[in-house]
Design a protein around this motif. Sequence first.
Motif, mmCIF file in Angstrom:
data_model
loop_
_atom_site.group_PDB
_atom_site.id
_atom_site.type_symbol
_atom_site.label_atom_id
_atom_site.label_comp_id
_atom_site.label_asym_id
_atom_site.label_seq_id
_atom_site.Cartn_x
_atom_site.Cartn_y
_atom_site.Cartn_z
ATOM 1 N N CYS A 215 82.071 -43.950 33.692
ATOM 2 C CA CYS A 215 82.473 -42.540 33.548
ATOM 3 C C CYS A 215 81.555 -41.611 34.335
ATOM 4 O O CYS A 215 82.005 -40.675 34.988
ATOM 5 C CB CYS A 215 82.415 -42.104 32.094
ATOM 6 N N GLU A 216 80.269 -41.878 34.260
ATOM 7 C CA GLU A 216 79.324 -40.927 34.850
ATOM 8 C C GLU A 216 79.253 -41.018 36.367
ATOM 9 O O GLU A 216 78.522 -40.272 37.004
ATOM 10 C CB GLU A 216 77.946 -41.083 34.198
ATOM 11 N N HIS A 219 81.948 -38.043 36.210
ATOM 12 C CA HIS A 219 81.727 -36.879 35.338
ATOM 13 C C HIS A 219 80.246 -36.606 35.174
ATOM 14 O O HIS A 219 79.451 -37.534 35.084
ATOM 15 C CB HIS A 219 82.316 -37.143 33.941
ATOM 16 N N PHE A 224 78.455 -29.119 32.232
ATOM 17 C CA PHE A 224 79.413 -28.271 31.526
ATOM 18 C C PHE A 224 78.565 -27.300 30.712
ATOM 19 O O PHE A 224 77.466 -27.614 30.310
ATOM 20 C CB PHE A 224 80.259 -29.015 30.491
ATOM 21 N N GLN A 228 84.769 -23.985 24.380
ATOM 22 C CA GLN A 228 86.145 -23.925 24.875
ATOM 23 C C GLN A 228 87.067 -23.532 23.747
ATOM 24 O O GLN A 228 86.965 -24.069 22.649
ATOM 25 C CB GLN A 228 86.576 -25.305 25.355
ATOM 26 N N LYS A 230 90.321 -23.809 21.885
ATOM 27 C CA LYS A 230 91.350 -24.834 21.806
ATOM 28 C C LYS A 230 92.459 -24.350 20.872
ATOM 29 O O LYS A 230 92.193 -24.043 19.705
ATOM 30 C CB LYS A 230 90.718 -26.132 21.295
ATOM 31 N N VAL A 252 81.768 -27.471 23.085
ATOM 32 C CA VAL A 252 81.614 -28.692 23.887
ATOM 33 C C VAL A 252 80.220 -28.736 24.499
ATOM 34 O O VAL A 252 79.574 -29.776 24.546
ATOM 35 C CB VAL A 252 82.698 -28.769 24.991
ATOM 36 N N HIS A 262 78.137 -31.985 23.562
ATOM 37 C CA HIS A 262 77.543 -32.771 24.641
ATOM 38 C C HIS A 262 76.038 -32.564 24.711
ATOM 39 O O HIS A 262 75.297 -33.514 24.899
ATOM 40 C CB HIS A 262 78.158 -32.392 25.989
ATOM 41 N N HIS A 265 74.555 -34.811 22.173
ATOM 42 C CA HIS A 265 74.862 -36.239 22.238
ATOM 43 C C HIS A 265 74.587 -36.910 23.575
ATOM 44 O O HIS A 265 74.472 -38.130 23.627
ATOM 45 C CB HIS A 265 76.311 -36.490 21.817
ATOM 46 N N ILE A 266 74.536 -36.136 24.654
ATOM 47 C CA ILE A 266 74.262 -36.848 25.911
ATOM 48 C C ILE A 266 72.867 -36.566 26.434
ATOM 49 O O ILE A 266 72.515 -36.971 27.531
ATOM 50 C CB ILE A 266 75.311 -36.544 27.002
ATOM 51 N N ASP A 319 77.293 -43.973 23.546
ATOM 52 C CA ASP A 319 77.494 -43.301 24.831
ATOM 53 C C ASP A 319 78.868 -42.624 24.855
ATOM 54 O O ASP A 319 79.502 -42.472 23.808
ATOM 55 C CB ASP A 319 77.267 -44.257 26.018
ATOM 56 N N CYS A 320 79.320 -42.209 26.022
ATOM 57 C CA CYS A 320 80.579 -41.447 26.133
ATOM 58 C C CYS A 320 81.724 -42.117 25.374
ATOM 59 O O CYS A 320 82.534 -41.464 24.724
ATOM 60 C CB CYS A 320 81.038 -41.328 27.587
ATOM 61 N N CYS A 323 82.793 -41.658 21.620
ATOM 62 C CA CYS A 323 83.665 -40.521 21.265
ATOM 63 C C CYS A 323 84.958 -40.600 22.071
ATOM 64 O O CYS A 323 86.038 -40.537 21.521
ATOM 65 C CB CYS A 323 82.969 -39.204 21.561
ATOM 66 N N HIS A 324 84.824 -40.780 23.385
ATOM 67 C CA HIS A 324 85.996 -40.820 24.261
ATOM 68 C C HIS A 324 86.478 -42.262 24.396
ATOM 69 O O HIS A 324 86.449 -42.825 25.481
ATOM 70 C CB HIS A 324 85.637 -40.303 25.658
HETATM 71 C C1 HEC Z 1 79.661 -36.972 20.383
HETATM 72 C C2 HEC Z 1 80.879 -37.224 21.027
HETATM 73 C C3 HEC Z 1 80.937 -37.093 22.528
HETATM 74 C C4 HEC Z 1 80.187 -37.775 23.447
HETATM 75 C C5 HEC Z 1 79.100 -38.797 23.210
HETATM 76 C C6 HEC Z 1 80.669 -37.371 24.750
HETATM 77 N N1 HEC Z 1 81.674 -36.452 24.610
HETATM 78 FE FE1 HEC Z 1 82.767 -35.588 26.101
HETATM 79 N N2 HEC Z 1 83.728 -34.432 24.766
HETATM 80 C C7 HEC Z 1 83.613 -34.537 23.396
HETATM 81 C C8 HEC Z 1 84.491 -33.587 22.771
HETATM 82 C C9 HEC Z 1 84.676 -33.420 21.277
HETATM 83 C C10 HEC Z 1 85.156 -32.898 23.814
HETATM 84 C C11 HEC Z 1 86.220 -31.821 23.686
HETATM 85 C C12 HEC Z 1 87.499 -32.545 23.442
HETATM 86 C C13 HEC Z 1 88.694 -31.711 23.530
HETATM 87 O O1 HEC Z 1 88.693 -30.705 24.240
HETATM 88 O O2 HEC Z 1 89.665 -32.119 22.914
HETATM 89 C C14 HEC Z 1 84.665 -33.466 25.066
HETATM 90 C C15 HEC Z 1 85.102 -33.085 26.316
HETATM 91 C C16 HEC Z 1 84.824 -33.809 27.475
HETATM 92 C C17 HEC Z 1 85.439 -33.575 28.762
HETATM 93 C C18 HEC Z 1 86.469 -32.537 29.079
HETATM 94 C C19 HEC Z 1 85.705 -31.256 29.264
HETATM 95 C C20 HEC Z 1 86.491 -30.167 29.860
HETATM 96 O O3 HEC Z 1 85.826 -29.218 30.321
HETATM 97 O O4 HEC Z 1 87.725 -30.205 29.826
HETATM 98 C C21 HEC Z 1 84.893 -34.493 29.632
HETATM 99 C C22 HEC Z 1 85.224 -34.669 31.090
HETATM 100 C C23 HEC Z 1 83.930 -35.269 28.893
HETATM 101 N N3 HEC Z 1 83.918 -34.827 27.589
HETATM 102 C C24 HEC Z 1 83.174 -36.298 29.429
HETATM 103 C C25 HEC Z 1 82.173 -36.951 28.754
HETATM 104 C C26 HEC Z 1 81.276 -37.921 29.346
HETATM 105 C C27 HEC Z 1 81.321 -38.369 30.785
HETATM 106 C C28 HEC Z 1 80.419 -38.345 28.381
HETATM 107 C C29 HEC Z 1 79.268 -39.316 28.497
HETATM 108 C C30 HEC Z 1 78.196 -38.908 29.365
HETATM 109 C C31 HEC Z 1 80.796 -37.657 27.164
HETATM 110 N N4 HEC Z 1 81.839 -36.830 27.430
HETATM 111 C C32 HEC Z 1 80.191 -37.863 25.941
HETATM 112 C C33 HEC Z 1 82.784 -35.398 22.698
HETATM 113 C C34 HEC Z 1 81.852 -36.262 23.269
#
Ligand code: HEC
Length: 478
Positions: A215-216, A219, A224, A228, A230, A252, A262, A265-266, A319-320, A323-324
């Motif tokens: 993913c990274e 992304h 970010f 946001q 929603k 976010v 993020h 968590h990241i 990691d990502c 959640c995703h």
């Molecule tokens: C703790 C849980 C969690 C982790 C870990 C996480 N995310 Fe997310 N992320 C979310 C949530 C919740 C959203 C918002 C979801 C939504 O809009 O429905 C989001 C949104 C996003 C989006 C869309 C953002 C946008 O602006 O539209 C991206 C791309 C993304 N994440 C990438 C990543 C990546 C790459 C990683 C790992 C480095 C990561 N996420 C780790 C929970 C997480």
Amino acid sequence: MFKLATNFYNLFFGLFGRNWITLIGSLTATISAFMIIFFIIIGVTGYEITPYIGIMAFLLLPIFFIAGIVILLIGIYKDHIERKRLSSLGKNQSPYPTIDLNEQHTRKMFALSISIIIATFLVLSIAIYHSIHFMDTVTFCGKVCHTVMEPEYVSYTNSPHARVKCVECHIGPGADWFVKSKISGVRQVFATMLKTYHRPTPSPVENLRPSRDTCEQCHWPEHFSGSQLKIITRYGKDEKNTPRKTILNLHVGGGPLENGIHSWHIDKTKNTTYIATDKKRQKIEWVRVETNGKEIIYKTPEFDENKIDIARAEKRLMDCIDCHNRPTHIFYLPAEAIDRALNFGEINKKLPYIKKIGTETLENLDINSENAKKKIRDNIEGFYKEKYPEIYNNKSEEINKAIKTIQNIYRKNVFPEMNVTWNTYPNNIGHYKFPGCFRCHDGNHIAEDGSKISSDCDTCHKIITMDEVNPEFLNILE
Ligand code: HEC
Ligand code: HEC
Ligand code: HEC
Ligand code: HEC
Ligand code: HEC
């Protein structure tokens, strides 16, 4: 020059070709050697060496090469024994063949065979190059084992990642991972042939590569920032399918100084590790956070250290993908899918009770039933025919469109051959129908000092409205 070639020819067929074992060994080794050289040349000239080409050129071919040499040596040894046996019997061993290149015929044959050998190498190498390249494609991953991969392939083609190749998330760059993936790939091919694969394909994918390497690559959530808005629209099961809005300001986040999802968590200085007590990682009872050398352990009161050996249990570094987990293989539940179709206008909102009847039709279908499509049609048509005969007659086109859409929802989310049905694959983002964030953020994960993993509703989002029919807030936006 000629003399050299003649000697080589003599040597090759005279010595190596004396019995079939040496012949096979020498051919295997030479062909592999030529092909390795070929791949090195194409690599140097700038062609992209994809994981599969790499595995072929630098893993399989060397194995073939070494195997060829070993076979060759066995052959020579066998030959040696044979000669010894013959001479002990007083018989003369058969003499080496003589090839006289002064003869025009022999010379022609010699040139011809060399050309054939070279051409074969070339053609073979190019063919192999292309076939390996093919293995990197979505077509190969998604369609070759059609039935097995169908749920993932179909969901993928409807997702935001439909243009990302399977291998970019499932394998990623670097030699070590494609070696691993090929080894498991071979197992999977056998499983497919012998039909011993799991139905459904189990998830989570164990040993899926850490997301920093997949993913990274595309992304960069550190960049970010902010929240946001929603706006979620869900339709009621009443006659008018009344839409209701939930409006969230979702934090976010991203930047390390924000209190976002993020950001926390990241953050690379905070490592969250957990133990799941079920296969699908839906029950998380032990969580460890490490920050700057300090660690905090959160446990649920139900966590039983006598049953689970913490030292030996699989601990997963979050990691990502924790959640995703459904960034591309997104399966919807019936109500959700119907809501989406109503939003997109694929189902007319004016059809009375369409949300209710559509959702219930899908929910009540037996996934093993033979003609699901027909049942969907009968159910919905039957409903309007009986309850709304006027609409049934005047809006048959709209009803027909709704039926087709609902049949499509079924086709894209339920895969009887793979036992994939609604609910098979939980989605861990949010907490709407699956526990998701609440696997940890439920107020039930407690540290020794009594602190808990936060479960305050404002931690992740500010709830502006919840299931409201005409939220005032929207007037501000419009
Ligand atoms: C703790 C849980 C969690 C982790 C870990 C996480 N995310 Fe997310 N992320 C979310 C949530 C919740 C959203 C918002 C979801 C939504 O809009 O429905 C989001 C949104 C996003 C989006 C869309 C953002 C946008 O602006 O539209 C991206 C791309 C993304 N994440 C990438 C990543 C990546 C790459 C990683 C790992 C480095 C990561 N996420 C780790 C929970 C997480
Ligand atoms: C955007 C990244 C991404 C792409 C592209 C992608 N996958 Fe996945 N895939 C995932 C993730 C993430 C999971 C779930 C991992 C987990 O929960 O352990 C997954 C899971 C799977 C599974 C296990 C069953 C399941 O549904 O969880 C299969 C099979 C699979 N993918 C096949 C494919 C195929 C075939 C393609 C190409 C047609 C593909 N994937 C493309 C990210 C991706
Ligand atoms: C090859 C590049 C690539 C890789 C690898 C990749 N993504 Fe994406 N991702 C994208 C692009 C491009 C988009 C935007 C698609 C769009 O808006 O139509 C996207 C969109 C997203 C979104 C927002 C989806 C939405 O509904 O708007 C999330 C979340 C996300 N990716 C997570 C992930 C995760 C998690 C992984 C690893 C399993 C991953 N991505 C791997 C390129 C990639
Ligand atoms: C494996 C357990 C786990 C899961 C799953 C998880 N979190 Fe967390 N999260 C934690 C821990 C532990 C902390 C740090 C303790 C705390 O501050 O509550 C944390 C902290 C946070 C914070 C920062 C809270 C603060 O006080 O600053 C946010 C925001 C957050 N998580 C959002 C999410 C979202 C959104 C999801 C689901 C998409 C999610 N988390 C899923 C374990 C988890
Ligand atoms: C750990 C983070 C976290 C906490 C705590 C949390 N939520 Fe959420 N919630 C989310 C995320 C992330 C989403 C968005 C999911 C998505 O993208 O659809 C969400 C979505 C929602 C939705 C919309 C659901 C839908 O799809 O219709 C509601 C309603 C909601 N939350 C209510 C609450 C309430 C009430 C609480 C407090 C009891 C709460 N949340 C606590 C992370 C959290």
